[in-house]
Design a protein around this motif. Sequence first.
Motif, PDB file in Angstrom:
ATOM      1  N   TYR A  16      12.043   7.805 -16.806  1.00 29.36           N
ATOM      2  CA  TYR A  16      11.625   6.715 -15.670  1.00 29.36           C
ATOM      3  C   TYR A  16      12.393   7.923 -14.425  1.00 29.36           C
ATOM      4  CZ  TYR A  16      11.581   2.536 -12.227  1.00 29.36           C
ATOM      5  OH  TYR A  16      10.680   1.145 -11.709  1.00 29.36           O
ATOM      6  N   ARG A  17      13.331   7.802 -14.708  1.00 37.24           N
ATOM      7  CA  ARG A  17      14.274   8.227 -12.479  1.00 37.24           C
ATOM      8  C   ARG A  17      13.223   9.461 -12.693  1.00 37.24           C
ATOM      9  NH1 ARG A  17      19.800   6.671 -11.240  1.00 37.24           N
ATOM     10  NH2 ARG A  17      20.523   4.671 -12.758  1.00 37.24           N
ATOM     11  N   LYS A  18      13.210  10.906 -13.181  1.00 37.43           N
ATOM     12  CA  LYS A  18      12.549  12.086 -12.847  1.00 37.43           C
ATOM     13  C   LYS A  18      11.445  11.522 -11.908  1.00 37.43           C
ATOM     14  CE  LYS A  18      15.569  15.365 -14.877  1.00 37.43           C
ATOM     15  NZ  LYS A  18      15.564  16.843 -15.641  1.00 37.43           N
ATOM     16  N   ALA A  19      10.180  10.917 -13.253  1.00 36.18           N
ATOM     17  CA  ALA A  19       9.514  10.515 -12.632  1.00 36.18           C
ATOM     18  C   ALA A  19       9.122  10.366 -11.809  1.00 36.18           C
ATOM     19  CB  ALA A  19       8.337   9.386 -14.382  1.00 36.18           C
ATOM     20  N   ILE A  20       9.935   8.741 -11.665  1.00 32.44           N
ATOM     21  CA  ILE A  20       9.882   8.123  -9.501  1.00 32.44           C
ATOM     22  C   ILE A  20      10.460   9.370  -8.618  1.00 32.44           C
ATOM     23  CG2 ILE A  20      10.938   6.637  -8.069  1.00 32.44           C
ATOM     24  CD1 ILE A  20       9.358   5.585 -10.375  1.00 32.44           C
ATOM     25  N   ALA A  21      10.978  10.373  -9.130  1.00 29.83           N
ATOM     26  CA  ALA A  21      11.976  11.023  -7.964  1.00 29.83           C
ATOM     27  C   ALA A  21      10.176  12.643  -8.014  1.00 29.83           C
ATOM     28  CB  ALA A  21      12.709  12.207  -8.783  1.00 29.83           C
ATOM     29  N   ARG A  23       7.041  12.264  -8.466  1.00 28.71           N
ATOM     30  CA  ARG A  23       5.838  11.081  -8.403  1.00 28.71           C
ATOM     31  C   ARG A  23       6.190  10.776  -7.164  1.00 28.71           C
ATOM     32  NH1 ARG A  23       3.051   6.097  -7.169  1.00 28.71           N
ATOM     33  NH2 ARG A  23       1.003   5.902  -8.583  1.00 28.71           N
ATOM     34  N   ARG A  24       7.286  10.670  -6.196  1.00 29.79           N
ATOM     35  CA  ARG A  24       7.319  10.786  -4.637  1.00 29.79           C
ATOM     36  C   ARG A  24       7.241  11.605  -4.187  1.00 29.79           C
ATOM     37  NH1 ARG A  24      12.204   8.289  -4.688  1.00 29.79           N
ATOM     38  NH2 ARG A  24      11.751   6.072  -5.063  1.00 29.79           N
ATOM     39  N   GLN A  25       8.228  12.728  -4.633  1.00 27.06           N
ATOM     40  CA  GLN A  25       7.960  14.154  -3.872  1.00 27.06           C
ATOM     41  C   GLN A  25       6.398  14.547  -3.364  1.00 27.06           C
ATOM     42  OE1 GLN A  25      10.791  16.884  -5.669  1.00 27.06           O
ATOM     43  NE2 GLN A  25      11.759  15.339  -5.947  1.00 27.06           N
ATOM     44  N   VAL A  26       5.577  14.771  -5.146  1.00 30.26           N
ATOM     45  CA  VAL A  26       3.993  14.277  -4.968  1.00 30.26           C
ATOM     46  C   VAL A  26       3.549  13.825  -3.578  1.00 30.26           C
ATOM     47  CG1 VAL A  26       2.318  14.703  -6.417  1.00 30.26           C
ATOM     48  CG2 VAL A  26       3.816  15.458  -6.980  1.00 30.26           C
ATOM     49  N   TYR A  27       3.708  12.469  -4.157  1.00 30.58           N
ATOM     50  CA  TYR A  27       3.396  11.426  -2.707  1.00 30.58           C
ATOM     51  C   TYR A  27       2.948  12.307  -1.366  1.00 30.58           C
ATOM     52  CZ  TYR A  27       2.200   7.456  -0.387  1.00 30.58           C
ATOM     53  OH  TYR A  27       1.927   6.099   0.295  1.00 30.58           O
ATOM     54  N   ILE A  56       7.567  21.661  -7.842  1.00 25.84           N
ATOM     55  CA  ILE A  56       8.274  20.169  -8.000  1.00 25.84           C
ATOM     56  C   ILE A  56       8.787  19.775  -8.802  1.00 25.84           C
ATOM     57  CG2 ILE A  56       8.451  18.017  -7.555  1.00 25.84           C
ATOM     58  CD1 ILE A  56       5.923  18.274  -5.982  1.00 25.84           C
ATOM     59  N   PHE A  57       8.253  20.253  -9.727  1.00 25.78           N
ATOM     60  CA  PHE A  57       8.649  19.818 -11.331  1.00 25.78           C
ATOM     61  C   PHE A  57      10.017  20.723 -11.803  1.00 25.78           C
ATOM     62  CE2 PHE A  57       5.615  17.606 -14.765  1.00 25.78           C
ATOM     63  CZ  PHE A  57       5.071  17.041 -13.803  1.00 25.78           C
TER      64      PHE A  57
END
Length: 86
Positions: A16-21, A23-27, A56-57
């Motif tokens: 969850y934490r990495k997914a949020i981080a 996703r935010r960076q890709v956004y 980013i990954f």
Amino acid sequence: AVYGLGISRMFDDLNYRKAIAVRRQVYYYFGRSMFYRILHKERHVTPSEQEHIRQIFVNNGIDTEPVYDEYQEEYSFSHAYENKFS
């Protein structure tokens, strides 16, 4: 060149934490409008943009490749034209 299409499942396998981080960076990389166009398959992700997402990954310690909903191979007509007539 192979283009990614859709990112609706790209973050599913991340914690969850990495997914949020991520996703935010890709956004932020694409901006709101472009992010949502890509999310909803209204715009392809170019090979250079795919590399940026991959980075980013990596920067977030994720060793799996980003996965797109679909992949489409696009043919460069200008390149084909040049080769045919040169």
